[in-house]
Design an enzyme around this catalytic site. Structure first.
Site, PDB file in Angstrom:
ATOM      1  N   CYS A  15      24.410   0.739  16.951  1.00 55.97           N
ATOM      2  CA  CYS A  15      25.071   0.452  15.678  1.00 55.97           C
ATOM      3  C   CYS A  15      24.372  -0.692  14.967  1.00 55.97           C
ATOM      4  O   CYS A  15      23.469  -1.334  15.506  1.00 55.97           O
ATOM      5  CB  CYS A  15      26.543   0.112  15.889  1.00 55.97           C
ATOM      6  SG  CYS A  15      26.779  -1.442  16.769  1.00 55.97           S
ATOM      7  N   CYS A  18      24.469  -4.030  16.653  1.00 55.42           N
ATOM      8  CA  CYS A  18      23.497  -4.134  17.748  1.00 55.42           C
ATOM      9  C   CYS A  18      22.196  -4.706  17.199  1.00 55.42           C
ATOM     10  O   CYS A  18      21.635  -5.671  17.736  1.00 55.42           O
ATOM     11  CB  CYS A  18      23.198  -2.763  18.353  1.00 55.42           C
ATOM     12  SG  CYS A  18      24.566  -1.985  19.220  1.00 55.42           S
ATOM     13  N   ASP A 424      -6.218   0.610 -14.658  1.00 55.95           N
ATOM     14  CA  ASP A 424      -7.645   0.340 -14.789  1.00 55.95           C
ATOM     15  C   ASP A 424      -8.316   1.616 -15.273  1.00 55.95           C
ATOM     16  O   ASP A 424      -7.841   2.723 -14.971  1.00 55.95           O
ATOM     17  CB  ASP A 424      -8.205  -0.097 -13.439  1.00 55.95           C
ATOM     18  CG  ASP A 424      -9.710  -0.146 -13.438  1.00 55.95           C
ATOM     19  OD1 ASP A 424     -10.271  -0.877 -14.272  1.00 55.95           O
ATOM     20  OD2 ASP A 424     -10.328   0.554 -12.614  1.00 55.95           O
ATOM     21  N   ASP A 641      -8.724   0.335  -8.601  1.00 55.80           N
ATOM     22  CA  ASP A 641      -9.473   0.819  -7.446  1.00 55.80           C
ATOM     23  C   ASP A 641     -10.633  -0.083  -7.040  1.00 55.80           C
ATOM     24  O   ASP A 641     -11.273   0.167  -6.023  1.00 55.80           O
ATOM     25  CB  ASP A 641     -10.023   2.217  -7.719  1.00 55.80           C
ATOM     26  CG  ASP A 641     -11.213   2.195  -8.673  1.00 55.80           C
ATOM     27  OD1 ASP A 641     -11.190   1.374  -9.621  1.00 55.80           O
ATOM     28  OD2 ASP A 641     -12.156   2.970  -8.472  1.00 55.80           O
ATOM     29  N   ASP A 645     -10.205  -5.444  -9.679  1.00 55.23           N
ATOM     30  CA  ASP A 645      -8.791  -5.198  -9.977  1.00 55.23           C
ATOM     31  C   ASP A 645      -7.862  -5.966  -9.041  1.00 55.23           C
ATOM     32  O   ASP A 645      -6.660  -6.062  -9.300  1.00 55.23           O
ATOM     33  CB  ASP A 645      -8.474  -3.697  -9.854  1.00 55.23           C
ATOM     34  CG  ASP A 645      -9.279  -2.849 -10.824  1.00 55.23           C
ATOM     35  OD1 ASP A 645      -9.450  -3.284 -11.977  1.00 55.23           O
ATOM     36  OD2 ASP A 645      -9.743  -1.773 -10.420  1.00 55.23           O
TER      37      ASP A 645
END
Length: 754
Positions: A15, A18, A424, A641, A645
């Site tokens: 649970c 726990c 970009d 990428d 960037d």
């Protein structure tokens, strides 16, 4: 020695409290910087200082609470075996508990006048509590020793009280009779509660295993053996024995064992299990291949470049596991409530008992007892604890299957709040490398347009195959793919390439070579004219128009006569404009950033359908642009990428890297689109929204369930309607609430997010 961050499996959690207790206990240990426990994935992520606290001490701390940490990495088979054993044990305990409970219920409800009925029920109840449901009492006892409580405490108190009370009335029925009370027994309540909770946990376990199916599928993608060439000998080896630099033989229909690069042969590769894209990808010598993808058509030799935990598949599995083990901000409220929930419920149960004893002194004892036990049983916090992690596990797994990697749960939750997307240009909106856009043949060729086109095509491919210039790669790809399509098959080479001689490359200008007895020059106009060629006026006029479109131009001459002109440009990726249009339809403001000139950037923005753009932007200016949007109140997602960037990706609320980009960009981002397709950005947004919506639905029903059922269990309706919630029904309702929450989360798997 620096800090260590590791993730381990925890066995035995049942649970939310726990998980909360383990997390609180570990976080309180000296040397532990942070601990995060995920109930649904049964994992704990611990950040600790090994010089202050050892792993053995961490294991002991968790063990004292009644749980077990598994520190070693489990293989797919081991993980499945462990889950199967737990499921098998739960199934056996549930079935046996039910078999013992049924006669107890029948005696209590139908045959309660039979001789020695109470003795028989007590005898049947003892195995249910002492053996099939012993886990509740063992863990509750261990928690009590640490002055903490959880769901098992509620079950142990409720069923234990019912049994002790009933056993007392069975052995000493005269005690209550002498005080004017009927000595009722509640053996059926104790046994049925244990049975229902075991049944609920069995269904929970099955459902939780389904929520982690995505990670299991990823783990199952890899291969066990590979065909390796060592010392000139071809032999089959275990994948674990492959080292970097090994040459692997990949036959048609086989999976590629590990990440590498094609050194011989060609084929089309099905990368759908990694990228989510259904279209196969053509691979040539020099192209990279991904482990676990499927070789479809031809035989290849691949040099292994990444092995073991360094492969893309291994990284994906690790990232998904870490993301599923992390917690979303929305879960903080649930965690805080779960931490105090059990003590509050215990207090409510005590107050309920006292209230009934005070208000109904004549008949209060039986009612008070039933009401208190029912409150303890019905108030299970399992649904509350499973509400967030199960939805996140399914959502993150679905994302991984779609070619979208999310580093943590917070990013998935935050992404759907995005109001501005900054893209970009190069490599994100555009392909990122030059592509052939236009081919012009000499209209005055005496060999005819069709024959001249074939000859020029053969010569260009043969000569430019020997060059490493980006324009050369674009020319070879364009004309080779064109010929392959025309012939209806994949063609790695064109006839006559071996007929090239006298190849010479002049950096920044062009190349020259003899092909099939003819002298060719391929390069800029100044290079062509410098070799003694005269450029036709029609080509000069066409070049002016092409330059206005921000395109580059290369000339091809044959025997000092200009035969063709080819235009190049970094073109918009297929699908980028459609994806951007969908983003705008979803109400997002789309921006374009580029270090290129205003002319090129504005041209690409127009083609992609982007209104806002900034050209000639440095990395610092890109991050400043993102910061400015945030200051205006936008929730900004940045997509890039390249290394340039990474500052902007770090500044944005959500950084998104294209999987085709640099490692630095990917490290700076919270989300990675493996294929580098902007269409997956739309998928990620829809999936984020659906996941957060599911979490809110789960939390609402979990809260609503407890708000409604606890007062009813306490007997609030009894004075008005005479209705008293039976503890057995309370156990069934509690189990149903947990299963319904998990089932709602599993609905995320069947939806489409295109």
């Amino acid at each position: 020695m620096g800090n260590m961050k590791a993730m381990y499996r925890v066995d035995g959690m049942s649970c939310a409290s726990c998980a909360g207790s383990i997390q609180t206990m570990l976080a309180a240990q000296e040397g532990v910087n942070s601990a995060s426990v995920n109930l649904a994935s049964e994992q704990v992520m611990v950040d600790y200082d090994p010089s202050v606290i050892t792993l053995e001490q961490i294991i002991k701390t968790v063990d004292e609470l009644g749980f077990k940490i598994i520190t070693r990495d489990l293989s797919l088979e081991e993980a499945q075996d462990l889950s199967a054993v737990r499921l098998k044990r739960l199934r056996a305990n549930t079935i046996l508990s039910a078999l013992f409970s049924i006669p107890v219920v029948l005696i209590a409800m139908v045959f309660h006048h039979i001789q020695y009925g109470n003795i028989i029920m007590m005898a049947l109840t003892i195995p249910v509590l002492a053996w099939f449901g012993r886990e509740f009492f063992v863990i509750a006892w261990k928690r009590m020793l640490h002055f903490s409580a959880n769901m098992d405490t509620l079950v142990a108190l409720g069923t234990g009280s019912a049994f002790i009370f009933s056993a007392f009335n069975t052995i000493y029925p005269g005690y209550l009779l002498n005080h004017g009370f009927e000595p009722h027994v509640y053996f059926e309540a104790a046994t049925v509660i244990i049975t229902f909770i075991l049944l609920g946990r069995f269904f929970e376990e099955k459902a939780k295993q389904k929520t982690s199916e995505a990670i299991k599928k990823l783990m199952g993608l890899g291969v066990k053996t590979a065909l390796v060439i060592r010392n000139g000998v071809e032999k089959e080896m275990l994948i674990s024995k492959i080292v970097k630099g090994d040459i692997l033989v990949i036959r048609p229909g086989e999976k590629i064992p590990t990440d590498g690069r094609v050194v011989e042969g060609h084929s089309s590769i099905d990368e759908s299990m990694i990228t989510g894209e259904s279209m196969p990808v053509n691979k040539w010598p020099g192209d990279t291949v991904i482990g676990a993808t499927i070789n479809q058509t031809g035989s290849m030799k691949v040099v292994a470049e990444k092995v073991g935990n360094d492969t893309l598949l291994a990284q994906i599995i690790r990232l998904v596991q870490e993301a599923q083990g992390s917690k979303a901000p929305i879960q903080k409220l649930a965690d805080k409530i779960a931490a105090v929930f059990v003590p509050v419920v215990m207090a409510i149960a005590v107050l309920t008992f006292i209230a009934w004893m005070v208000w109904q002194p004549a008949t209060g004892a039986p009612l008070a007892f039933v009401a208190a036990v029912t409150v303890l049983v019905v108030a299970c916090p399992c649904a509350l604890g499973l509400a967030t992690p199960t939805a996140l596990m399914v959502g993150l797994g679905k994302a991984a299957q779609s070619g979208i990697l999310v580093k943590d749960a917070q990013s998935l939750e935050m992404f759907c709040k995005t109001t501005a997307i900054v893209l970009d240009k190069t490599g994100t909106v555009t392909i990122g490398r030059p592509q052939v856009t236009d081919v012009f043949l000499d209209p005055e060729s005496d060999r005819g347009q069709e024959q001249a086109g074939r000859d020029i095509q053969r010569a260009i491919v043969a000569i430019e195959s020997m060059s490493e210039h980006p324009f050369a790669e674009a020319l070879v790809n364009f004309f080779t793919e064109k010929k392959g399509k025309n012939q209806g098959e994949l063609q790695p080479q064109l006839p006559g390439e071996s007929m090239v001689s006298g190849f010479e490359s002049i950096t920044g200008k062009g190349v020259s070579a003899t092909f099939a007895g003819d002298l060719y020059h391929i390069g800029s106009r100044s290079y062509i004219t410098g070799s003694g060629c005269k450029v036709p006026e029609v080509f000069v006029q066409d070049e002016i128009k092409l330059k206005q479109q921000s395109k580059s131009v290369v000339y091809v001459s044959c025997n000092n006569i200009v035969a063709a002109m080819v235009a190049f440009a970094d073109t918009v990726k297929p699908g980028s404009a459609k994806a951007i249009s969908k983003l705008r339809e979803m109400g997002l403001q789309v921006h374009l950033l580029s270090g290129d000139s205003v002319a090129i950037t504005s041209h690409i923005a127009a083609l992609a359908g982007i209104e806002f753009f900034k050209a000639e932007a440095t990395p610092v200016e890109k991050s400043d642009y993102v910061r400015h949007l945030k200051e205006q109140g936008f929730v900004v997602a940045m997509v890039g990428d390249g290394i340039n960037d990474s500052p902007a990706l770090a500044v944005a609320d959500i950084g998104i890297a294209m999987g085709t980009g640099t490692d630095i960009a990917i490290e700076s981002a919270q989300i990675t689109l493996i294929k580098g397709d902007l269409g997956k950005l739309v998928t990620a947004l829809k999936l984020s929204s659906a996941t957060v919506k599911t979490i809110r639905q789960n939390l609402f029903w979990a809260f609503f369930y407890n708000i409604i059922t606890i007062p009813i269990a306490a007997g609030i309706l009894y004075p008005f309607t005479g209705f008293m919630l039976n503890p057995m029904l309370a156990g069934a309702a509690m189990a149903f609430s947990s299963v319904s929450v998990v089932s709602n989360s599993l609905r995320l798997r069947s939806k489409r997010y295109d």
